[in-house]
Design a protein around this motif. Sequence first.
Motif, PDB file in Angstrom:
ATOM      1  N   ASP A 194     -13.201  51.663  10.444  1.00 26.45           N
ATOM      2  CA  ASP A 194     -12.571  52.962  10.723  1.00 26.45           C
ATOM      3  C   ASP A 194     -11.246  53.107   9.972  1.00 26.45           C
ATOM      4  OD1 ASP A 194     -14.652  53.520  12.395  1.00 26.45           O
ATOM      5  OD2 ASP A 194     -13.561  53.087  14.252  1.00 26.45           O
ATOM      6  N   ILE A 195     -10.471  52.007   9.940  1.00 32.61           N
ATOM      7  CA  ILE A 195      -9.171  52.062   9.251  1.00 32.61           C
ATOM      8  C   ILE A 195      -9.389  52.259   7.747  1.00 32.61           C
ATOM      9  CG2 ILE A 195      -7.041  50.804   8.719  1.00 32.61           C
ATOM     10  CD1 ILE A 195      -7.364  49.419  11.493  1.00 32.61           C
ATOM     11  N   PHE A 196     -10.385  51.546   7.196  1.00 35.56           N
ATOM     12  CA  PHE A 196     -10.722  51.776   5.780  1.00 35.56           C
ATOM     13  C   PHE A 196     -11.039  53.249   5.547  1.00 35.56           C
ATOM     14  CE2 PHE A 196     -11.361  47.179   4.848  1.00 35.56           C
ATOM     15  CZ  PHE A 196     -10.765  47.138   3.599  1.00 35.56           C
ATOM     16  N   ARG A 197     -11.834  53.837   6.446  1.00 35.52           N
ATOM     17  CA  ARG A 197     -12.223  55.245   6.240  1.00 35.52           C
ATOM     18  C   ARG A 197     -10.999  56.166   6.208  1.00 35.52           C
ATOM     19  NH1 ARG A 197     -17.601  55.485   6.043  1.00 35.52           N
ATOM     20  NH2 ARG A 197     -18.658  53.811   7.166  1.00 35.52           N
ATOM     21  N   VAL A 198     -10.029  55.917   7.089  1.00 40.25           N
ATOM     22  CA  VAL A 198      -8.810  56.736   7.098  1.00 40.25           C
ATOM     23  C   VAL A 198      -8.069  56.609   5.770  1.00 40.25           C
ATOM     24  CG1 VAL A 198      -6.464  56.897   8.079  1.00 40.25           C
ATOM     25  CG2 VAL A 198      -8.450  56.784   9.606  1.00 40.25           C
ATOM     26  N   HIS A 199      -7.938  55.372   5.291  1.00 47.50           N
ATOM     27  CA  HIS A 199      -7.117  55.157   4.095  1.00 47.50           C
ATOM     28  C   HIS A 199      -7.877  55.387   2.790  1.00 47.50           C
ATOM     29  CE1 HIS A 199      -3.471  54.051   6.146  1.00 47.50           C
ATOM     30  NE2 HIS A 199      -4.247  53.478   7.051  1.00 47.50           N
ATOM     31  N   LEU A 200      -9.194  55.552   2.878  1.00 47.67           N
ATOM     32  CA  LEU A 200      -9.969  55.874   1.667  1.00 47.67           C
ATOM     33  C   LEU A 200     -10.034  57.378   1.426  1.00 47.67           C
ATOM     34  CD1 LEU A 200     -12.895  53.292   1.878  1.00 47.67           C
ATOM     35  CD2 LEU A 200     -11.012  53.372   0.234  1.00 47.67           C
ATOM     36  N   LYS A 201      -9.637  58.135   2.450  1.00 52.51           N
ATOM     37  CA  LYS A 201      -9.744  59.600   2.344  1.00 52.51           C
ATOM     38  C   LYS A 201      -9.104  60.156   1.073  1.00 52.51           C
ATOM     39  CE  LYS A 201     -10.204  61.067   6.953  1.00 52.51           C
ATOM     40  NZ  LYS A 201      -9.346  61.288   8.111  1.00 52.51           N
ATOM     41  N   PRO A 202      -7.873  59.769   0.747  1.00 50.25           N
ATOM     42  CA  PRO A 202      -7.264  60.368  -0.451  1.00 50.25           C
ATOM     43  C   PRO A 202      -7.704  59.701  -1.753  1.00 50.25           C
ATOM     44  CG  PRO A 202      -5.694  58.935   0.624  1.00 50.25           C
ATOM     45  CD  PRO A 202      -6.933  58.903   1.471  1.00 50.25           C
TER      46      PRO A 202
END
Length: 269
Positions: A194-202
Motif C-alpha cells: 500500500d505504501i509503495f502504491r502511494v509513493h508510486l503515484k507521481p
Amino acid sequence: SKAQLFEKGSKMDITFKDVAGLDEAKVEVMEIVDFLKSPKKYTNLGGKIPKGALLVGPPGTGKTLLAKAMAGEAQVPFFSMSGSDFVEMFVGVGASRVRDLFKQAREKAPCIIFIDEIDAIGRARGKNAMMSNDERENTLNQLLVEMDGFGGDSGIIILAATNRPDVLDSALLRPGRFDRQISIDRPDVKGREDIFRVHLKPIKVSQSLDIHKLAEQTPGFAGADIANICNEAALIAARKGKDGVDMADFNDAIDRVIGGLEKKNKIIA
Ligand code: ATP
C-alpha cells in the motif's frame, strides 16, 4: 530561529488517504478527529475529552504523517515542535518556547499540537546526556503546566511521538495527560505494498513493474525507506534515459537504501 521550531498553525492538505496501512491506528485516531469536529456530542453526558495521545513506534513509520492527516481530516490548524529542537538551548528558552506555542494554539483552537521526539524533553530524571538536566526539566515542567492548564473542552488535542516510551517520565503518562497510547508498527507485506502504491503515484513506472514483489523484497522497511526507494528508483531510471522506471531500477534503489541504512547503523553502533 523561532520560525524553524513550529509550523505555526498551518492548514493541512494531508488526509488519511495519504497514510497507507496503519489500519488499526487510523481507527483509533478517527475517534480523536471526531472529538475535534463535534466536541459537544461527547461532552453531553458529562464525559471529558482526552487531551492527548502518544504515538509510539520506530522511526519513519508515519507518526508525523498520521498527526498531520488528523489535522487535515478535522480541518484544524497544525502546530508542531520537536523535542530535539530543545537540546542545547539556553536556560529559560525551552520553557518560554513551550509557553508561546500553547498561547498561539489557544488562539487558534480547535487545533492539534504535535510534539515529535518527546523523549528528548520527557525522559525520566537523570537519563538524558544531551541536555543539561535543569533546562530539560524546566521545559518538561512547563509542558505539564500547559497541559494541566486547559480543560477537555478547549478544543486542543496534543499528540506526541516517540520510539522510546520506556524512558518517558511517568508524569507525562498520568491520566489527563498522554493517557492514550497508539502504536504505529513497521508495515507488513500488505502495508508495504500500500505504501509503495502511494509513493508510486507521481512516478512513471514501466508496465512490467510488480508492486507485490517490491513489497516482498523489502521486509523490515519503514514507510520513509519505501518513499526513499521510489524516489531513488525514479532518479536512477532518469539518469539512464529511460521513459519508465522498471524492476531493475528498483532493485538498484533497494540496494542503495539498504547500503545507506547499514552505514547509519554502523555510525550509531
Ligand atoms: P520519525 O520517528 O523519524 O519522526 P515518523 O514515524 O514521524 O518518523 P514520518 O516522518 O511520518 O515518520 O514519515 C516520513 C515519510 O515517510 C512520510 O513523509 C511519508 O512520505 C513516508 N511514510 C511513512 N509512513 C508512511 C505510510 N504509512 N504511508 C505513506 N507514507 C509513509
